[in-house]
Design a protein around this motif. Structure first.
Motif, PDB file in Angstrom:
ATOM      1  N   VAL A   1       0.852  -1.197   0.000  1.00  0.00           N
ATOM      2  CA  VAL A   1       0.000   0.000   0.000  1.00  0.00           C
ATOM      3  C   VAL A   1       0.887   1.246   0.000  1.00  0.00           C
ATOM      4  O   VAL A   1       1.842   1.328   0.767  1.00  0.00           O
ATOM      5  N   ASP A   2       0.562   2.188  -0.862  1.00  0.00           N
ATOM      6  CA  ASP A   2       1.349   3.424  -0.984  1.00  0.00           C
ATOM      7  C   ASP A   2       1.024   4.363   0.182  1.00  0.00           C
ATOM      8  O   ASP A   2      -0.100   4.845   0.300  1.00  0.00           O
ATOM      9  N   THR A   3       2.016   4.616   1.024  1.00  0.00           N
ATOM     10  CA  THR A   3       1.782   5.492   2.175  1.00  0.00           C
ATOM     11  C   THR A   3       2.549   6.820   2.047  1.00  0.00           C
ATOM     12  O   THR A   3       2.678   7.558   3.015  1.00  0.00           O
ATOM     13  N   SER A   4       3.027   7.101   0.842  1.00  0.00           N
ATOM     14  CA  SER A   4       3.747   8.368   0.635  1.00  0.00           C
ATOM     15  C   SER A   4       2.742   9.520   0.542  1.00  0.00           C
ATOM     16  O   SER A   4       1.599   9.319   0.119  1.00  0.00           O
ATOM     17  N   SER A   5       3.153  10.726   0.916  1.00  0.00           N
ATOM     18  CA  SER A   5       2.272  11.908   0.911  1.00  0.00           C
ATOM     19  C   SER A   5       0.843  11.535   1.279  1.00  0.00           C
ATOM     20  O   SER A   5      -0.071  11.668   0.460  1.00  0.00           O
ATOM     21  N   PRO A   6       0.612  11.071   2.482  1.00  0.00           N
ATOM     22  CA  PRO A   6      -0.707  10.538   2.858  1.00  0.00           C
ATOM     23  C   PRO A   6      -1.825  11.555   2.694  1.00  0.00           C
ATOM     24  O   PRO A   6      -1.640  12.748   2.951  1.00  0.00           O
ATOM     25  N   ASN A   7      -2.997  11.065   2.246  1.00  0.00           N
ATOM     26  CA  ASN A   7      -4.167  11.935   2.114  1.00  0.00           C
ATOM     27  C   ASN A   7      -5.359  11.429   2.923  1.00  0.00           C
ATOM     28  O   ASN A   7      -6.483  11.877   2.741  1.00  0.00           O
ATOM     29  N   CYS A   8      -5.097  10.483   3.824  1.00  0.00           N
ATOM     30  CA  CYS A   8      -6.116  10.057   4.782  1.00  0.00           C
ATOM     31  C   CYS A   8      -5.407   9.398   5.961  1.00  0.00           C
ATOM     32  O   CYS A   8      -4.208   9.135   5.899  1.00  0.00           O
ATOM     33  N   VAL A   9      -6.170   9.185   7.039  1.00  0.00           N
ATOM     34  CA  VAL A   9      -5.593   8.583   8.244  1.00  0.00           C
ATOM     35  C   VAL A   9      -6.357   7.306   8.582  1.00  0.00           C
ATOM     36  O   VAL A   9      -7.588   7.272   8.499  1.00  0.00           O
ATOM     37  N   VAL A  10      -5.611   6.266   8.919  1.00  0.00           N
ATOM     38  CA  VAL A  10      -6.205   4.990   9.326  1.00  0.00           C
ATOM     39  C   VAL A  10      -5.755   4.682  10.754  1.00  0.00           C
ATOM     40  O   VAL A  10      -4.553   4.674  11.030  1.00  0.00           O
ATOM     41  N   ILE A  11      -6.719   4.446  11.647  1.00  0.00           N
ATOM     42  CA  ILE A  11      -6.318   3.996  12.976  1.00  0.00           C
ATOM     43  C   ILE A  11      -6.906   2.623  13.269  1.00  0.00           C
ATOM     44  O   ILE A  11      -8.035   2.305  12.889  1.00  0.00           O
ATOM     45  N   GLY A  12      -6.073   1.791  13.893  1.00  0.00           N
ATOM     46  CA  GLY A  12      -6.515   0.484  14.387  1.00  0.00           C
ATOM     47  C   GLY A  12      -6.247   0.458  15.879  1.00  0.00           C
ATOM     48  O   GLY A  12      -5.935   1.490  16.476  1.00  0.00           O
TER      49      GLY A  12
END
Lengths: 225, 225
Positions: A70-81
């Motif tokens: 999964v591309d996590t560069s220059s993130p445009n959303c946040v995922v929390i677990g």
């Protein structure tokens, strides 16, 4: 299965990959395959790919393998677990800055649980940090996993069954039983795990049956079908 | 003051004692005394003594001196301030366990701010962790400090003035201006600090005046009275 019934396993586990989850259940005597396990992280990865998103991940180290590729560069959303000890002030600030830096902040939460019990005491679950970031960023999180209807829908599709043909068995009245009922399934609560007697007088969710344990639930289903 | 006006300072600062707060302002050229500064921690200490409570404190180390002499043994309520780095997963779990262990969970929050800006970036404020613990413990926090009406009421009483005789000046539209207006005071917003141009089109709070800075606010008050 000998009974001929189709069975799937739905978990909100986000501290481990499905592989590790299956291994744990195998040790306990359950003969199941990874492809029959539905968990929030793979469901989210599907959403991320469909919507071409690049997530900032605040998740448990044990879950990272699910996000491989999964591309996590220059993130445009946040995922929390359920990130547990990784829910530090610094990491929460970092997730918040990604969130507030977007024109339209987008927050995904792998479940909405309040707390769970471990041998050394009660621990705060992911829902608590979802509420924190929702307030900070003035945003409403998209919840992936139980009790989301999308999540249950994916499982139904995988079984090629209609909701009225399916029974959900779980120990969590709101997320397991209530979530399944909202999708048109029946919901049975087992009196084990996080079950509490007060669940049987819950204000808004009423299980189709309460049974002592999983064996009793199976017996009930095999008897009435 | 030369003008003959009565002046008090209301801050939601909870990382330092009033003494340190005053020292900081003295360096900036303000000649004020500690007894004219109103902050959440001393207001809370008063509540705690009145209600015979024993708090579990999750607050900044710099604030601890304000709680000197307060009984924190066998805590029966939880107090959170802007604890910054002390908002660790472990400390949040600990506060939660105290909360959930009470028959009637009682949570006090020193303010309800969402975030603030420091030289190294945006930081989450106490309100975010208030929301987290509210959700975890299924409880509504009592907010001490701005914009609480009780808090402003204490300051009015100290000045022996009626609300309509008082003007609040602040950079925070909701907590300073809105809070004061809810108590019947006038509220002026300064276009400094956390002011944002969008504040002037806020959905629910409208300042009685917007001015460029504190000097302009003083000038306006001295001119119109």
């Amino acid at each position: 299965m000998d009974s001929g019934l189709t069975v799937r396993f739905c978990t909100n586990e986000t501290q481990n990959t499905r592989e590790q989850f299956v291994q744990k259940l195998r040790v306990m005597g359950f003969d199941i395959s990874v492809s029959h396990v539905f968990a929030p992280a793979p469901a989210l990865v599907r959403i991320i790919r469909e919507r071409h998103l690049r997530p900032h991940l605040l998740v448990h180290d044990g879950l990272m393998a699910e996000f491989e590729g999964v591309d996590t560069s220059s993130p445009n959303c946040v995922v929390i677990g359920d990130a547990a000890d990784k829910f530090s002030y610094q990491n929460l600030n970092e997730a918040f800055r990604v969130l507030i830096g977007q024109e339209k902040p987008l927050l995904f939460s792998l479940g909405r649980g309040r707390y769970y019990k471990e041998t050394d005491g009660l621990k705060l679950d992911v829902g608590v940090f979802m509420k924190a970031l929702e307030y900070a960023g003035d945003v409403q999180a998209e919840v992936v996993g139980k009790p989301s209807a999308d999540f249950f829908g994916t499982v139904l599709k995988d079984m090629s069954l209609q909701p009225h043909e399916v029974v959900m068995i779980g120990d969590d009245l709101v997320n397991d039983v209530g979530g399944a009922q909202s999708c048109g399934m029946k919901g049975i609560q087992v009196r084990t795990g996080k079950y509490r007697p007060s669940d049987e007088q819950h204000a808004s969710v009423r299980a189709d049956a309460y049974v002592d344990d999983l064996a009793a639930a199976s017996h009930a289903i095999l008897t009435v079908r």
